[in-house]
Design a protein around this motif. Structure first.
Motif, PDB file in Angstrom:
ATOM      1  N   LEU A  10       0.831  -1.204   0.000  1.00  0.00           N
ATOM      2  CA  LEU A  10       0.000   0.000   0.000  1.00  0.00           C
ATOM      3  C   LEU A  10       0.863   1.251   0.000  1.00  0.00           C
ATOM      4  CD1 LEU A  10      -2.841  -0.985   2.510  1.00  0.00           C
ATOM      5  CD2 LEU A  10      -3.090  -0.594   0.051  1.00  0.00           C
ATOM      6  N   ARG A  11       1.980   1.191   0.718  1.00  0.00           N
ATOM      7  CA  ARG A  11       2.870   2.353   0.783  1.00  0.00           C
ATOM      8  C   ARG A  11       3.627   2.541  -0.522  1.00  0.00           C
ATOM      9  NH1 ARG A  11       6.261   1.089   4.919  1.00  0.00           N
ATOM     10  NH2 ARG A  11       4.746   1.909   6.409  1.00  0.00           N
ATOM     11  N   GLU A  12       4.218   1.450  -1.034  1.00  0.00           N
ATOM     12  CA  GLU A  12       5.101   1.583  -2.185  1.00  0.00           C
ATOM     13  C   GLU A  12       4.346   1.725  -3.502  1.00  0.00           C
ATOM     14  OE1 GLU A  12       7.752  -1.736  -2.064  1.00  0.00           O
ATOM     15  OE2 GLU A  12       9.118  -0.731  -0.665  1.00  0.00           O
ATOM     16  N   ARG A  13       3.241   0.996  -3.660  1.00  0.00           N
ATOM     17  CA  ARG A  13       2.522   1.023  -4.926  1.00  0.00           C
ATOM     18  C   ARG A  13       1.473   2.130  -4.970  1.00  0.00           C
ATOM     19  NH1 ARG A  13      -0.601  -4.281  -6.867  1.00  0.00           N
ATOM     20  NH2 ARG A  13       1.497  -5.152  -6.463  1.00  0.00           N
ATOM     21  N   PHE A  14       0.841   2.399  -3.823  1.00  0.00           N
ATOM     22  CA  PHE A  14      -0.281   3.329  -3.813  1.00  0.00           C
ATOM     23  C   PHE A  14      -0.043   4.594  -2.979  1.00  0.00           C
ATOM     24  CE2 PHE A  14      -2.075  -0.942  -4.455  1.00  0.00           C
ATOM     25  CZ  PHE A  14      -2.710  -0.752  -5.668  1.00  0.00           C
ATOM     26  N   SER A  15       1.161   4.750  -2.427  1.00  0.00           N
ATOM     27  CA  SER A  15       1.523   5.947  -1.659  1.00  0.00           C
ATOM     28  C   SER A  15       0.628   6.173  -0.447  1.00  0.00           C
ATOM     29  CB  SER A  15       1.491   7.197  -2.555  1.00  0.00           C
ATOM     30  OG  SER A  15       2.446   7.112  -3.571  1.00  0.00           O
ATOM     31  N   MET A  16       0.266   5.106   0.237  1.00  0.00           N
ATOM     32  CA  MET A  16      -0.491   5.217   1.482  1.00  0.00           C
ATOM     33  C   MET A  16       0.498   5.195   2.643  1.00  0.00           C
ATOM     34  SD  MET A  16      -3.638   5.556   0.689  1.00  0.00           S
ATOM     35  CE  MET A  16      -3.167   6.431  -0.809  1.00  0.00           C
ATOM     36  N   HIS A  17       0.776   6.350   3.213  1.00  0.00           N
ATOM     37  CA  HIS A  17       1.824   6.472   4.218  1.00  0.00           C
ATOM     38  C   HIS A  17       1.358   6.087   5.622  1.00  0.00           C
ATOM     39  CE1 HIS A  17       2.511   9.396   0.916  1.00  0.00           C
ATOM     40  NE2 HIS A  17       3.634   8.727   0.880  1.00  0.00           N
ATOM     41  N   HIS A  18       0.048   5.998   5.803  1.00  0.00           N
ATOM     42  CA  HIS A  18      -0.507   5.563   7.090  1.00  0.00           C
ATOM     43  C   HIS A  18      -1.732   4.708   6.779  1.00  0.00           C
ATOM     44  CE1 HIS A  18      -1.541   6.159  11.471  1.00  0.00           C
ATOM     45  NE2 HIS A  18      -2.691   5.715  10.989  1.00  0.00           N
ATOM     46  N   ALA A  19      -1.628   3.403   7.003  1.00  0.00           N
ATOM     47  CA  ALA A  19      -2.724   2.499   6.679  1.00  0.00           C
ATOM     48  C   ALA A  19      -3.239   1.810   7.936  1.00  0.00           C
ATOM     49  CB  ALA A  19      -2.270   1.443   5.671  1.00  0.00           C
ATOM     50  N   THR A  20      -4.546   1.767   8.085  1.00  0.00           N
ATOM     51  CA  THR A  20      -5.179   1.071   9.203  1.00  0.00           C
ATOM     52  C   THR A  20      -6.144   0.041   8.619  1.00  0.00           C
ATOM     53  OG1 THR A  20      -5.058   3.027  10.613  1.00  0.00           O
ATOM     54  CG2 THR A  20      -6.585   1.294  11.277  1.00  0.00           C
ATOM     55  N   LEU A  21      -5.886  -1.243   8.897  1.00  0.00           N
ATOM     56  CA  LEU A  21      -6.702  -2.322   8.370  1.00  0.00           C
ATOM     57  C   LEU A  21      -7.371  -3.067   9.514  1.00  0.00           C
ATOM     58  CD1 LEU A  21      -4.154  -3.751   5.757  1.00  0.00           C
ATOM     59  CD2 LEU A  21      -5.976  -2.088   5.347  1.00  0.00           C
ATOM     60  N   GLN A  22      -8.674  -3.208   9.439  1.00  0.00           N
ATOM     61  CA  GLN A  22      -9.404  -3.977  10.448  1.00  0.00           C
ATOM     62  C   GLN A  22      -9.839  -5.298   9.836  1.00  0.00           C
ATOM     63  OE1 GLN A  22     -12.326  -2.013  12.912  1.00  0.00           O
ATOM     64  NE2 GLN A  22     -13.743  -3.754  12.750  1.00  0.00           N
ATOM     65  N   VAL A  23      -9.520  -6.396  10.512  1.00  0.00           N
ATOM     66  CA  VAL A  23      -9.882  -7.733  10.047  1.00  0.00           C
ATOM     67  C   VAL A  23     -11.209  -8.135  10.683  1.00  0.00           C
ATOM     68  CG1 VAL A  23      -9.218 -10.157   9.986  1.00  0.00           C
ATOM     69  CG2 VAL A  23      -7.474  -8.383   9.686  1.00  0.00           C
ATOM     70  N   ASP A  24     -12.214  -8.405   9.859  1.00  0.00           N
ATOM     71  CA  ASP A  24     -13.528  -8.860  10.321  1.00  0.00           C
ATOM     72  C   ASP A  24     -13.732 -10.314   9.918  1.00  0.00           C
ATOM     73  OD1 ASP A  24     -13.934  -6.246  11.101  1.00  0.00           O
ATOM     74  OD2 ASP A  24     -15.120  -5.724   9.322  1.00  0.00           O
ATOM     75  N   LEU A  25     -14.472 -11.063  10.726  1.00  0.00           N
ATOM     76  CA  LEU A  25     -14.800 -12.449  10.397  1.00  0.00           C
ATOM     77  C   LEU A  25     -16.033 -12.540   9.510  1.00  0.00           C
ATOM     78  CD1 LEU A  25     -14.209 -14.189  13.852  1.00  0.00           C
ATOM     79  CD2 LEU A  25     -12.662 -14.057  11.883  1.00  0.00           C
TER      80      LEU A  25
END
Length: 347
Positions: free
Chosen positions: A316-331
């Motif tokens: 996400l950082r290298e390909r899409f320039s997202m310098h701060h990413a927050t991912l929530q994993v849901d079931l």
């Protein structure tokens, strides 16, 4: 804003990345925020490292441009009065707005390097967005002043000392040209630097137009050309400022930054092993050079492990320039939908 195809993850950024796992259960990360189970946070301090570049590369440029423009403001004001040139005085006023704009952009670039605090947990990078917005406003205000002065001079023409106008205006061309060149390197990647560049480039054009009018007036005594040239230059400046104003307003309203492929990000996340759905995907600008992302990944098999999420965050950082990413994993056992998505719509 940085284009998505441009890698921005430095070694320092990658080493700083932190991903909280279900084992964290409320442990604090380096920013003092809680890391709840099933959430992945990529801080990486990318907003800080990334924001250092404009200041490190343009600190001297800002200082030199400010000094040069103050000098030309004084010269144009003095000789504008002596030569009875509205165009020269208007150019001086525009240069004065540039000095204020440069100081504002410089201060915002410095603020962007400040570390986050308990109150400003994202840091001060968004000050660069505000600076670019105010810079666009200053440019348009200066244009309004120039138009008013030019119309007044058309109604009440006065003799103009063409030679003095030409000489002083040419000095403005040189100084503003040098100032614009100082910011040329970073103006494609940073809206704040772009604002400074547009200020300087616009002033160089205005000064060149004023110089030409002074030379023509010297040989023809067409004093009406002085205010007319001012009006023509204003039209060019307004046209160039529109895109800066538009992009600044969009970033201030948390729109998806220019150059960010939102559908590409969604497709990438949806294509990861174990992911059956992606929802509540939000992308916004932390500054004129840094982007942030948050998203829910529905993974019925559960948390894929830190290494897997680390890889997603890095891409996400290298390909899409997202310098701060927050991912929530849901079931996927409940509807984890963002409250904003269900907000009532105005009718």
């Amino acid at each position: 804003m940085k284009k998505p195809e441009t890698p921005n993850g430095t070694a320092a950024d990658q080493e700083d990345a932190h991903v909280s796992t279900p084992l964290d259960h409320g442990n604090h990360d380096s920013h003092g925020n809680h890391g709840p189970a099933g959430h992945s946070h990529s801080h990486g301090h990318a907003g800080h490292h990334h924001a250092h570049a404009p200041v490190a590369g343009h600190g001297r440029a800002f200082a030199l441009a400010v000094v040069l423009n103050i000098a030309i403001v004084v010269a144009q004001t003095v000789y504008g009065v002596l030569a009875h040139s509205t165009a020269l005085l208007a150019d001086a006023g525009h240069n004065l707005s540039d000095v204020l704009g440069l100081l504002l952009a410089w201060g915002a670039a410095w603020l962007a390097t400040r570390r986050p605090s308990a109150r400003y947990t994202f840091g001060y990078g968004s000050s660069s967005i505000l600076a670019s917005l105010v810079n666009a406003g200053l440019l348009l205000f200066a244009c309004g002043v120039i138009v008013a002065e030019a119309i007044g001079r058309l109604i009440n023409p006065a003799p103009v000392a063409g030679l003095a106008v030409f000489v002083v205006a040419m000095g403005g061309v040189v100084i503003n040209g040098i100032s614009a060149w100082l910011f040329m390197r970073g103006q494609q990647d940073d809206l704040n630097i772009r604002g400074a560049f547009l200020h300087m480039a616009a002033d160089a054009g205005i000064s060149a137009a004023v110089a030409v009018s002074g030379l023509v007036i010297l040989y023809t005594n067409w004093t009406w050309l002085d205010p007319v040239m001012s009006l023509l230059v204003v039209a060019v400046v307004v046209a160039g400022t529109w895109s800066l104003l538009r992009d600044s307003v969009r970033l201030a309203l948390d729109a998806v930054p220019p150059g960010v492929d939102l559908q590409g990000i969604r497709d990438y996340l949806a294509g990861q092993p174990g992911v059956v759905d992606v929802h509540d995907l939000h992308v916004w600008a932390l500054s004129t050079t840094g982007n942030a992302l948050s998203a829910h990944l529905v993974m019925p098999a559960g948390h894929p492990g830190d290494e897997s999420l680390d890889g997603i965050v890095l891409t996400l950082r290298e390909r899409f320039s997202m310098h701060h990413a927050t991912l929530q994993v849901d079931l996927g056992t409940t509807q984890h939908r963002c409250a904003m998505d269900h907000a009532p719509h105005a009718h």
